[in-house]
Scaffold this motif. Structure first.
Motif, short mmCIF file in Angstrom:
data_model
loop_
_atom_site.label_atom_id
_atom_site.label_comp_id
_atom_site.label_asym_id
_atom_site.label_seq_id
_atom_site.Cartn_x
_atom_site.Cartn_y
_atom_site.Cartn_z
N TYR A 48 56.01 54.43 -54.70
CA TYR A 48 55.49 53.81 -55.92
C TYR A 48 54.07 54.34 -56.12
O TYR A 48 53.28 54.38 -55.18
CB TYR A 48 55.45 52.29 -55.79
CG TYR A 48 54.71 51.61 -56.92
CD1 TYR A 48 53.33 51.38 -56.83
CD2 TYR A 48 55.36 51.26 -58.09
CE1 TYR A 48 52.65 50.79 -57.88
CE2 TYR A 48 54.69 50.67 -59.13
CZ TYR A 48 53.33 50.44 -59.02
OH TYR A 48 52.65 49.86 -60.07
N THR A 49 53.74 54.74 -57.34
CA THR A 49 52.36 55.07 -57.68
C THR A 49 52.01 54.34 -58.96
O THR A 49 52.89 53.83 -59.67
CB THR A 49 52.17 56.59 -57.89
OG1 THR A 49 52.70 56.96 -59.18
CG2 THR A 49 52.87 57.40 -56.82
N ASP A 50 50.74 54.33 -59.29
CA ASP A 50 50.31 53.69 -60.54
C ASP A 50 50.82 54.43 -61.76
O ASP A 50 50.72 53.93 -62.88
CB ASP A 50 48.79 53.59 -60.58
CG ASP A 50 48.25 52.56 -59.59
OD1 ASP A 50 47.06 52.64 -59.26
OD2 ASP A 50 49.04 51.69 -59.16
N TYR A 51 51.37 55.62 -61.54
CA TYR A 51 51.87 56.43 -62.66
C TYR A 51 53.39 56.47 -62.70
O TYR A 51 53.98 57.17 -63.52
CB TYR A 51 51.30 57.84 -62.56
CG TYR A 51 49.79 57.84 -62.48
CD1 TYR A 51 49.14 57.98 -61.26
CD2 TYR A 51 49.03 57.65 -63.63
CE1 TYR A 51 47.75 57.96 -61.19
CE2 TYR A 51 47.65 57.62 -63.56
CZ TYR A 51 47.02 57.77 -62.35
OH TYR A 51 45.66 57.73 -62.27
N SER A 59 57.30 48.36 -57.11
CA SER A 59 57.08 48.71 -55.71
C SER A 59 58.11 48.03 -54.81
O SER A 59 58.87 47.16 -55.25
CB SER A 59 55.68 48.30 -55.29
OG SER A 59 55.55 46.88 -55.38
N SER A 104 53.81 45.15 -57.32
CA SER A 104 53.20 46.11 -58.23
C SER A 104 54.25 46.66 -59.18
O SER A 104 55.37 46.98 -58.75
CB SER A 104 52.57 47.27 -57.45
OG SER A 104 51.53 46.80 -56.61
N THR A 105 53.85 46.75 -60.45
CA THR A 105 54.75 47.29 -61.46
C THR A 105 53.96 48.15 -62.44
O THR A 105 52.74 47.99 -62.58
CB THR A 105 55.43 46.16 -62.27
OG1 THR A 105 54.42 45.37 -62.91
CG2 THR A 105 56.26 45.25 -61.37
N ASN A 106 54.65 49.06 -63.11
CA ASN A 106 54.03 49.75 -64.22
C ASN A 106 55.08 50.01 -65.30
O ASN A 106 56.29 49.93 -65.04
CB ASN A 106 53.31 51.02 -63.79
CG ASN A 106 54.19 51.98 -63.06
OD1 ASN A 106 55.30 52.28 -63.50
ND2 ASN A 106 53.71 52.51 -61.94
N SER A 161 59.89 52.12 -66.40
CA SER A 161 59.18 51.17 -65.55
C SER A 161 59.44 51.50 -64.09
O SER A 161 60.44 52.15 -63.75
CB SER A 161 59.66 49.74 -65.86
OG SER A 161 58.94 48.79 -65.10
N LYS A 177 55.52 48.34 -72.96
CA LYS A 177 54.56 47.38 -72.39
C LYS A 177 54.50 46.12 -73.25
O LYS A 177 54.41 46.19 -74.47
CB LYS A 177 53.18 48.05 -72.31
CG LYS A 177 52.51 47.92 -70.98
CD LYS A 177 51.23 48.76 -70.94
CE LYS A 177 51.40 49.96 -70.09
NZ LYS A 177 50.18 50.74 -69.93
#
Length: 123
Positions: free
Chosen positions: A102-105, A52, A57-59, A49, A65
């Protein structure tokens, strides 16, 4: 000394929960995105995980998930990983790391790493 320290690991039964903490000393965490990683014996390190700098923002990896939640409290200079519905395949050493981006990936360009905390999911 600049360091990250993870805590909160342990032995838990399948279906149980743990909350990991990642605390910084010697520097301010809110300048960094923070990532959680894990490594099981004989396997490659896996990104779990990323959050940001603001926390907005998190992924997450597909494998966690809906079960794990990352959050941060910049006032306490700490990032958390809430792990629910744990499975035996979640067994690993969990690490946190401070990243420049931080990126979406996921987080990118890591500056500091912690020493890890063991999580064991077993009946």
């Amino acid at each position: 000394q600049l360091q990250l320290v993870e805590s909160g690991g342990g032995l838990v039964q399948p279906g149980g929960s743990l909350r990991l903490s990642c605390a910084a000393s010697g520097f301010t965490l809110d300048y960094y995105a923070i990532g959680w990683f894990r490594q099981a014996p004989g396997k490659e390190r896996e990104g779990v995980s990323c959050v940001s700098r603001s926390g907005r923002s998190t992924n997450y990896a597909d494998s966690v998930k809906g079960r794990f939640a990352i959050s941060r409290d910049n006032a306490k200079n700490t990032v958390y990983l809430q792990m629910n519905s744990l499975k035996p395949e979640d067994t690993a050493v969990y690490y946190c790391a401070a990243a420049s981006y931080y990126t979406d990936y996921g987080c990118r360009a890591f500056n500091y790493w912690g020493q890890g905390t063991q999580v064991t999911v077993s009946s």
